[in-house]
Structures are given as structure tokens and as C-alpha cells.
Design a protein around this motif. Structure first.
Motif, PDB file in Angstrom:
ATOM      1  N   HIS A  16      15.891 -49.969  -3.254  1.00  0.00           N
ATOM      2  CA  HIS A  16      16.039 -49.163  -4.461  1.00  0.00           C
ATOM      3  C   HIS A  16      17.431 -48.543  -4.611  1.00  0.00           C
ATOM      4  CE1 HIS A  16      11.850 -49.513  -5.624  1.00  0.00           C
ATOM      5  NE2 HIS A  16      11.483 -49.212  -4.390  1.00  0.00           N
ATOM      6  N   ASN A  17      18.174 -48.449  -3.521  1.00  0.00           N
ATOM      7  CA  ASN A  17      19.500 -47.820  -3.590  1.00  0.00           C
ATOM      8  C   ASN A  17      20.464 -48.621  -2.718  1.00  0.00           C
ATOM      9  OD1 ASN A  17      21.529 -45.968  -4.186  1.00  0.00           O
ATOM     10  ND2 ASN A  17      20.984 -44.633  -2.487  1.00  0.00           N
ATOM     11  N   ASN A  18      20.742 -49.841  -3.142  1.00  0.00           N
ATOM     12  CA  ASN A  18      21.506 -50.783  -2.329  1.00  0.00           C
ATOM     13  C   ASN A  18      22.987 -50.677  -2.654  1.00  0.00           C
ATOM     14  OD1 ASN A  18      22.319 -52.925  -0.735  1.00  0.00           O
ATOM     15  ND2 ASN A  18      20.550 -54.188  -1.296  1.00  0.00           N
ATOM     16  N   THR A  19      23.766 -50.166  -1.694  1.00  0.00           N
ATOM     17  CA  THR A  19      25.218 -50.044  -1.888  1.00  0.00           C
ATOM     18  C   THR A  19      25.986 -51.045  -1.038  1.00  0.00           C
ATOM     19  OG1 THR A  19      25.356 -48.326  -0.178  1.00  0.00           O
ATOM     20  CG2 THR A  19      25.033 -47.599  -2.452  1.00  0.00           C
ATOM     21  N   SER A  20      25.265 -51.959  -0.391  1.00  0.00           N
ATOM     22  CA  SER A  20      25.928 -52.988   0.415  1.00  0.00           C
ATOM     23  C   SER A  20      26.386 -54.131  -0.483  1.00  0.00           C
ATOM     24  CB  SER A  20      24.962 -53.534   1.472  1.00  0.00           C
ATOM     25  OG  SER A  20      23.938 -54.304   0.847  1.00  0.00           O
ATOM     26  N   GLN A  21      27.124 -55.069   0.101  1.00  0.00           N
ATOM     27  CA  GLN A  21      27.413 -56.330  -0.586  1.00  0.00           C
ATOM     28  C   GLN A  21      26.841 -57.504   0.205  1.00  0.00           C
ATOM     29  OE1 GLN A  21      31.817 -55.564  -1.378  1.00  0.00           O
ATOM     30  NE2 GLN A  21      31.202 -56.304  -3.398  1.00  0.00           N
ATOM     31  N   MET A  22      27.281 -57.616   1.471  1.00  0.00           N
ATOM     32  CA  MET A  22      26.687 -58.610   2.367  1.00  0.00           C
ATOM     33  C   MET A  22      26.402 -57.948   3.711  1.00  0.00           C
ATOM     34  SD  MET A  22      28.947 -62.070   1.711  1.00  0.00           S
ATOM     35  CE  MET A  22      30.486 -61.285   2.198  1.00  0.00           C
ATOM     36  N   VAL A  23      25.268 -58.296   4.311  1.00  0.00           N
ATOM     37  CA  VAL A  23      24.944 -57.802   5.644  1.00  0.00           C
ATOM     38  C   VAL A  23      24.439 -58.971   6.474  1.00  0.00           C
ATOM     39  CG1 VAL A  23      24.416 -55.465   4.871  1.00  0.00           C
ATOM     40  CG2 VAL A  23      22.581 -57.139   5.041  1.00  0.00           C
ATOM     41  N   LEU A  24      24.767 -58.948   7.763  1.00  0.00           N
ATOM     42  CA  LEU A  24      24.194 -59.894   8.716  1.00  0.00           C
ATOM     43  C   LEU A  24      23.289 -59.083   9.629  1.00  0.00           C
ATOM     44  CD1 LEU A  24      24.115 -62.813   9.754  1.00  0.00           C
ATOM     45  CD2 LEU A  24      25.987 -62.251  11.304  1.00  0.00           C
ATOM     46  N   HIS A  25      22.018 -59.394   9.626  1.00  0.00           N
ATOM     47  CA  HIS A  25      21.053 -58.558  10.344  1.00  0.00           C
ATOM     48  C   HIS A  25      19.929 -59.415  10.880  1.00  0.00           C
ATOM     49  CE1 HIS A  25      17.911 -58.546   7.076  1.00  0.00           C
ATOM     50  NE2 HIS A  25      18.961 -58.911   6.392  1.00  0.00           N
ATOM     51  N   VAL A  26      19.174 -58.851  11.808  1.00  0.00           N
ATOM     52  CA  VAL A  26      18.021 -59.538  12.377  1.00  0.00           C
ATOM     53  C   VAL A  26      16.848 -59.418  11.412  1.00  0.00           C
ATOM     54  CG1 VAL A  26      16.444 -59.689  14.328  1.00  0.00           C
ATOM     55  CG2 VAL A  26      18.825 -59.004  14.704  1.00  0.00           C
TER      56      VAL A  26
END
Length: 552
Positions: A441-451
Motif C-alpha cells: 500500500h505504500n511502496n517507495t522502492s523501485q527494485m528489490v532482490l529478496h528471498v
């Protein structure tokens, strides 16, 4: 908050005619192709030696022959490279494996997962359950269980837990209880749970660590620490965020008494320090020994044991659909063409990571995997072609990671982006920090690498595709996928479910919400004499029965 109906009178009609159903896990799915392992160099031979997805490793220790033995009072454990910054399944950020390990010690769920695929679900706080339609469930609860604050567990605690879960979207607890429409209290130890729709995977959700039960009196009395009060075998006595927590055996535990009186779960960031502490018996278990140091322990069987397994969960490169740049399909396609899973896997963790060679976003060993979806080929020229058609206009793009392996991977990917002219700003943090920026609902990322936390059950993909889910870090919302997910939950026939999940995988792969990059192998390294651990491919490891045999 979703409104719940609470009924205190007996509902005799609801009890008549119900059939007790044996709740079974999914049948074993085909594992990943052998070629995926061979592409990673030495990984093929390692895969032959470790527990495969869906398999459970039960660690037991054999007492020395002819010696008097006793159990150690304390065991010190270094968990994996994630930190525990917050410890509350009703808050975002409490989703990593060490959180789930702690939750299993502190709390109980209504049911436990089966030890092996195809086995029955195991009773926990519920002694039995009944359903005819997988929408209406009757649970009979234990009547001899007390919370750690002395309050007796009963049906009111289930009602309160579900209400709190619905009040806190985007959390582990919400994920487990999201489909519940009503909790009807028949009596203190019998409840009816009514779902919004038929869900053949509901029992699977109730077996996950986030489905644990909490107590209203404890939360009302202490809004900060009342969430820690469970019915589990261990009680938190000390918690230092991002450092360690201490748990003491619950003297009034309703089940089998713990054999270890004190557990210390630690985060130790330095790899060399972890190795030295294990060698010096400062810790007795470590889940984060580096691949370079594992042979040292494997070659010393007189003092150490190594228990490796393949994780079901992939490492996802995730795009924020709300961001103008990463929300552009042409930009995502360009990125897909510069991700070479073989080299990224090696950069992340050498031979203890192996590349994903399919185009689907799915877990390794998760049922109903679609092997027909091709991997987007590595091709920088095609990447530049798609980039020219995208909305990107020379801006620097953020790439965020929290886990040390993924940090190594994004540093490598930064160079690949430079090859096509895209400047990358690397952001590193802990898991809680990543979760705080990459929320639906409040996404300020652009790209993330995560498990990606996936299990052997296909419904676990809902965590990444369902709007509002705790781990939908792409803010992805495709109405057709939502329709298909709901259809899959309502379909009991396995062939039909497989066809539905195959279509879901095609759509999600075409949309490029996530790119599955590589898989990890995990290992628990212990000093000899440690047993009582259940190690699972989904990293929901159970150490409630952990012990260490020592000689007098």
C-alpha cells in the motif's frame, strides 16, 4: 476491521452430519531439472547429497556408549543472516526465518504441518477438526492449556487473534487468517470458522508460524510486550533488537517439557566470528556458516555435524508496479535480458546457490510448477532495444537488498546495468528496513532482490500475487490472477488445480512482476551431541525439542 460474528450458544445443527476429513498435504511435485544444478559448476554434486524440497531433516543425537550423559541447561544458536529487529507477527517486517523460528518457540498454532508430504496434519491447540465443504470448519480445542501469563486458553483467544489479524493487513498473521469471515464460538472449547469462500488450503495456512494464537488480556495489559505472551514451550525473558533474544523453558507448558532450559538466538554479522564461536563452543548451532568454511566442519565429524538442505524459496528480483519506470513493462523486459542466473548465483553464494533455469516464478519443489515457461535469455543487445522503448530517460534507478547474499548479487547486477547504460543506486538495509519501503500500500522502492517465502504448497504463491499481502513487494494487482487464485482455492481436483496454477504462472511470468534468479542451499552446523531439530525446506524450522547431550 472486518466484522466478526461471535455466537456463544451451541449450534447443534452445525455439528450434525459433519464428516471428519483426513487433511493431507500435497503430493510430491517434480523437483527442478538436473540441468539447473549442473549449470552452477560444483552445485550438481552438492544437490545429490542434501535433503530435497519437501523432505524434512530430523536431527537426532546418539548418546555416547557406556557413558553417563545429561542434557545441557543452555544452547546458544546463531540464526541466519537476517536480523530480528521487531518480534511481532502483527507488524510488517517479522517474516524472516529467525522470526518464524522464534514464533514456533513462543506460541502454538491450532495445527502443526505434516512431517512428510502426504501425511496428515498434526493436532496442536486443536485436537480435531471437521469440514464437509472447506468453507465451514469445526475445531475442537484443548481444554488444558494456559498462556504464559496464567490465563487459560479458550475459544475467545481464537476470536481475538483473528480480529487482530484482520486489523493488521500486510503481516504474517493477516496472511494466515485473511480468508476468515466469521468465528462462531459454540462453547469454550469448540468453534466454527467460516471462510469467505471455499479454500482447500486453509489448513495449510493454519499450520504456518504466523497463525499462532495470542491472548487479549496480555495485549490489553501491555500493548508493547503483550504480543509476546503465547502458550508455547519457551518464554521470552530478554530481547535486544537486531542482536539477540533469550528464551526460558515454560515451566507450565502443556506439552512435552523442553529438555533445554535456556535458548539464546543470536545475530552475528561477521562470518569469521561465527566460525570461531562455533569452533570454540561459544555457540552450539549455527545456521549461517559461509560456504567457504563449511568443508572445515564437514571434515571434522568427530566434533561437528553438518545438515544441508535445499530451500524451497527462490530469490526474486522484484519491480514496483506503482513506480513510473519500473512499472513500465519494456523496462522490466530490458532488465530480464541482463539477468544471467548462472553468474548471479555464483556471485551470491558460490556453489551453495544455484541458478533458476525456468521462466516461471515458483518455488523449488512447490507443487504444480509449470516447466514449459522458458527463461528470458541473457542478451544485452535485446535489453538495450527494450530500454529504448521504455519510459526510462537516463534516471538513476534504486536497487535494494537486505540479505548478505543478495547484497553481493546486486553489486554484480549493478555492473550488468552499466553495460546497457542504466546507473544504479544500491541500497542495503536489514529485512525490516526493506519491508518498510517495499509494502503493497505504500511502496517507495523501485527494485528489490529478496528471498521469496514459498512452501511446497502452491497456495503460498498468493503471498506474492495477492493485493495487500505482506510479501507482495511489487504492489502487483492483476484481476485475472486474483480470479484464478480464488478458483484454485475452491477446486479440489488436483488436475484442475494444476491447470489453474499453470495459467497463473504464464500470466505472472508475462507481466514480469518478479524474476526468479537463484535458489539457495542452507545448512545447520552443530557441535556433536545436538539433536531435537526439525529442518524444513521452507525454512520453517522447528527447534522446540532441541537438546545437547553432554558427558558428566
Amino acid at each position: 476491521m472486518k466484522k466478526f460474528k461471535k455466537i456463544t450458544a451451541l449450534i447443534m445443527a452445525a455439528l450434525m452430519g459433519l464428516t471428519i476429513l483426513a487433511a493431507c498435504g500435497p503430493s510430491p511435485a517434480a523437483p527442478g531439472d538436473e540441468g539447473a544444478a549442473e549449470a552452477g559448476g560444483g552445485t550438481a554434486s552438492l544437490l545429490d547429497e542434501v535433503a530435497q524440497p519437501g523432505e524434512v531433516t530430523i536431527v537426532e543425537a546418539t548418546p555416547p556408549v557406556g557413558e553417563n550423559v545429561r542434557f545441557a541447561e543452555e544452547i546458544d544458536i546463531i540464526y541466519d543472516m537476517n536480523i530480528i529487529a521487531v518480534l511481532n507477527a502483527f507488524l510488517p517486517g517479522s517474516t524472516a526465518p529467525p522470526h518464524r523460528m522464534a514464533f514456533t518457540l513462543m506460541y502454538d498454532t491450532l495445527i502443526d504441518p505434516p512431517l512428510n508430504l502426504g501425511d496428515d496434519w498434526l493436532p496442536r491447540l486443536a485436537t480435531s477438526w471437521e469440514t464437509e465443504d472447506y468453507q465451514h470448519f469445526i475445531f475442537t480445542l484443548r481444554d488444558d492449556v494456559y498462556f504464559q501469563n496464567g490465563e487459560k486458553f479458550n475459544a475467545e483467544d481464537v476470536f481475538f487473534t483473528v480480529a487482530m489479524a484482520h486489523d493488521n493487513p500486510g503481516t504474517m498473521s493477516h496472511t494466515s487468517w485473511r480468508g476468515v469471515n466469521m468465528v462462531n464460538i459454540i462453547n469454550d472449547y469448540k468453534i466454527e470458522i467460516v471462510l469467505e469462500a471455499v479454500d482447500v488450503d486453509f489448513l495449510h495456512l493454519l499450520s504456518l508460524p504466523g497463525a499462532h494464537l495470542i491472548n487479549r488480556v496480555a495485549v490489553d495489559a501491555d500493548p508493547e510486550r503483550g504480543w509476546w505472551v503465547g502458550t508455547g514451550s519457551y518464554i521470552i525473558t530478554e530481547f535486544h533488537a537486531s542482536d539477540f533474544l533469550v528464551l526460558e523453558a515454560n515451566p507450565n507448558y502443556w506439552g512435552e517439557a523442553p529438555r533445554t532450559q535456556r535458548l539464546i538466538l543470536r545475530h552475528v554479522p561477521e562470518a569469521s566470528a561465527r566460525t570461531i564461536m562455533l569452533q570454540n563452543d561459544q555457540v552450539q548451532v549455527c545456521f549461517s556458516i559461509t560456504p567457504a568454511d563449511k568443508p572445515m566442519f564437514q571434515n571434522d565429524p568427530e566434533n561437528f555435524s553438518v545438515f544441508p538442505w535445499v530451500l524451497t524459496s527462490p530469490n526474486f528480483l522484484t519491480f514496483n508496479f506503482n513506480d513510473p519506470i519500473t512499472g513500465c513493462w519494456y523496462f522490466r523486459r530490458a532488465v530480464a535480458h541482463i539477468v544471467d542466473p548462472v553468474t548471479v548465483a555464483r556471485a551470491a553464494n558460490g556453489d551453495w546457490a544455484f541458478p533458476w533455469e525456468h521462466g516461471t516464478i515458483w518455488g523449488f519443489g512447490t507443487e504444480f510448477m509449470n516447466y514449459d515457461i522458458p527463461l528470458v535469455p541473457y542478451d544485452p543487445d535485446l535489453a538495450r532495444s527494450y530500454l529504448e522503448r521504455s519510459v526510462w530517460n537516463g534516471e538513476t534507478v534504486d536497487l535494494h537488498a537486505a540479505h548478505v547474499n543478495n547484497i553481493r548479487a546486486i553489486e554484480f547486477l549493478q555492473e550488468e546495468f552499466r553495460r546497457i547504460g542504466v546507473p544504479i543506486n544500491i541500497i542495503t538495509s536489514d529485512v525490516a528496513g526493506l519491508a518498510s519501503v517495499a509494502t503493497y500500500h505504500n511502496n517507495t522502492s523501485q527494485m528489490v532482490l529478496h528471498v521469496g517465502t514459498l512452501t511446497d504448497n502452491a497456495s503460498s504463491i498468493r503471498n506474492f500475487l495477492l493485493p495487500g499481502s505482506a510479501t507482495n513487494r511489487s504492489s502487483y494487482n492483476n484481476p485475472r490472477i486474483l480470479e484464478l487464485l480464488n478458483l484454485a482455492s475452491a477446486t479440489g481436483d488436483r488436475a484442475e488445480r494444476e491447470a489453474i496454477y499453470h495459467e497463473i504462472q504464464w500470466i505472472a511470468s508475462d507481466d514480469l512482476a518478479y524474476i526468479c534468479v537463484y535458489m539457495m542451499m542452507q545448512a545447520a552446523v552443530t557441535v556433536n551431541g545436538v539433536g531435537g531439530m526439525i529442518l524444513r525446506s521452507d525454512n520453517n524450522n522447528d527447534i522446540r525439542g532441541i537438546y545437547r547431550i553432554i558427558q558428566d
